[in-house]
Design a protein around this motif. Structure first.
Motif, PDB file in Angstrom:
ATOM      1  N   LEU A   1      44.103  22.130  15.752  1.00  0.00           N
ATOM      2  CA  LEU A   1      44.599  23.389  16.316  1.00  0.00           C
ATOM      3  C   LEU A   1      45.185  24.268  15.215  1.00  0.00           C
ATOM      4  N   ILE A   2      45.974  23.684  14.331  1.00  0.00           N
ATOM      5  CA  ILE A   2      46.597  24.441  13.238  1.00  0.00           C
ATOM      6  C   ILE A   2      45.541  24.935  12.250  1.00  0.00           C
ATOM      7  N   VAL A   3      44.594  24.060  11.913  1.00  0.00           N
ATOM      8  CA  VAL A   3      43.508  24.465  11.010  1.00  0.00           C
ATOM      9  C   VAL A   3      42.687  25.587  11.651  1.00  0.00           C
ATOM     10  N   GLY A   4      42.412  25.466  12.950  1.00  0.00           N
ATOM     11  CA  GLY A   4      41.676  26.512  13.664  1.00  0.00           C
ATOM     12  C   GLY A   4      42.408  27.839  13.631  1.00  0.00           C
TER      13      GLY A   4
ATOM     14  N   LEU B   1      41.003  31.068  11.828  1.00  0.00           N
ATOM     15  CA  LEU B   1      40.838  32.294  12.618  1.00  0.00           C
ATOM     16  C   LEU B   1      41.532  33.468  11.936  1.00  0.00           C
ATOM     17  N   GLY B   2      42.682  33.233  11.334  1.00  0.00           N
ATOM     18  CA  GLY B   2      43.359  34.292  10.592  1.00  0.00           C
ATOM     19  C   GLY B   2      42.549  34.769   9.397  1.00  0.00           C
ATOM     20  N   VAL B   3      41.955  33.826   8.673  1.00  0.00           N
ATOM     21  CA  VAL B   3      41.128  34.185   7.517  1.00  0.00           C
ATOM     22  C   VAL B   3      39.857  34.907   7.966  1.00  0.00           C
ATOM     23  N   VAL B   4      39.236  34.405   9.027  1.00  0.00           N
ATOM     24  CA  VAL B   4      38.016  35.046   9.548  1.00  0.00           C
ATOM     25  C   VAL B   4      38.328  36.460  10.027  1.00  0.00           C
ATOM     26  N   ASN B   5      39.448  36.635  10.723  1.00  0.00           N
ATOM     27  CA  ASN B   5      39.830  37.971  11.190  1.00  0.00           C
ATOM     28  C   ASN B   5      40.176  38.903  10.038  1.00  0.00           C
ATOM     29  N   ALA B   6      40.622  38.347   8.915  1.00  0.00           N
ATOM     30  CA  ALA B   6      40.973  39.178   7.766  1.00  0.00           C
ATOM     31  C   ALA B   6      39.760  39.598   6.948  1.00  0.00           C
ATOM     32  N   PHE B   7      38.735  38.734   6.869  1.00  0.00           N
ATOM     33  CA  PHE B   7      37.611  39.020   5.972  1.00  0.00           C
ATOM     34  C   PHE B   7      36.292  39.274   6.682  1.00  0.00           C
ATOM     35  N   VAL B   8      35.958  38.482   7.670  1.00  0.00           N
ATOM     36  CA  VAL B   8      34.650  38.610   8.328  1.00  0.00           C
ATOM     37  C   VAL B   8      34.660  39.708   9.389  1.00  0.00           C
TER      38      VAL B   8
ATOM     39  N   LEU C   1      53.653  32.938   9.808  1.00  0.00           N
ATOM     40  CA  LEU C   1      54.155  33.333  11.119  1.00  0.00           C
ATOM     41  C   LEU C   1      53.002  33.774  12.021  1.00  0.00           C
ATOM     42  N   ARG C   2      52.094  34.555  11.475  1.00  0.00           N
ATOM     43  CA  ARG C   2      50.916  34.978  12.256  1.00  0.00           C
ATOM     44  C   ARG C   2      50.043  33.781  12.616  1.00  0.00           C
ATOM     45  N   ALA C   3      49.910  32.825  11.705  1.00  0.00           N
ATOM     46  CA  ALA C   3      49.129  31.621  11.997  1.00  0.00           C
ATOM     47  C   ALA C   3      49.785  30.816  13.117  1.00  0.00           C
ATOM     48  N   ALA C   4      51.104  30.752  13.118  1.00  0.00           N
ATOM     49  CA  ALA C   4      51.807  30.036  14.190  1.00  0.00           C
ATOM     50  C   ALA C   4      51.619  30.748  15.522  1.00  0.00           C
ATOM     51  N   ILE C   5      51.651  32.068  15.531  1.00  0.00           N
ATOM     52  CA  ILE C   5      51.411  32.834  16.758  1.00  0.00           C
ATOM     53  C   ILE C   5      49.979  32.622  17.239  1.00  0.00           C
ATOM     54  N   THR C   6      49.028  32.633  16.314  1.00  0.00           N
ATOM     55  CA  THR C   6      47.637  32.391  16.677  1.00  0.00           C
ATOM     56  C   THR C   6      47.454  30.979  17.209  1.00  0.00           C
ATOM     57  N   ALA C   7      48.125  30.007  16.598  1.00  0.00           N
ATOM     58  CA  ALA C   7      48.058  28.630  17.090  1.00  0.00           C
ATOM     59  C   ALA C   7      48.603  28.540  18.505  1.00  0.00           C
TER      60      ALA C   7
END
Length: 124
Positions: free
Chosen positions: A33-36, A40-47, A6-12
């Motif tokens: 766009l979906i991969v991005g 972005l969700g993974v980068v925001n979670a870890f980096v 759901l968060r990935a869809a909102i980010t997309a």
């Protein structure tokens, strides 16, 4: 897992709105766009938390304004990692970060923590 999707869809959605509003941000296809959004969700979670800790002194000195630069850096990092996702420069990344944040904030205010649409009522 549903919450992450759901968060990935909102980010997309936020990335799509940013690409429509900013001429310097493009996607080759919807799949990019979906991969991005997922990256972005993974980068925001870890980096991002690590980068936040490392840049905490400058964030404090700038009264939190450096967080905008940090968010722009995360968008630029995703553009560098995902082929087919282009960001023209710093100002485009900064605008994209602000737009994605606003769209995420608006969508998150409607969708609760459990993933369902919340209905707000005013009691008099």
């Amino acid at each position: 897992m549903v919450g992450f999707l759901l968060r990935a869809a909102i980010t997309a959605l936020g990335l799509w709105v940013a690409s429509e509003l900013l001429s310097g941000m493009t996607f080759d296809s919807t799949s990019k766009l979906i991969v991005g959004a997922i990256v972005l969700g993974v980068v925001n979670a870890f980096v991002r938390p690590l980068a936040f800790i490392l840049t905490l002194p400058i964030t404090i000195v700038t009264l939190g304004l450096f967080l905008l630069v940090l968010n722009a850096a995360m968008v630029a990092l995703v553009a560098w990692l995902v082929p087919g996702f282009q960001v023209a420069g710093f100002w485009t990344a900064l605008g994209a970060a602000v737009i994605v944040s606003l769209v995420s904030w608006a969508a998150s205010s409607v969708i609760g923590t459990n993933g369902r649409i919340e209905i707000f009522t005013i009691k008099r």
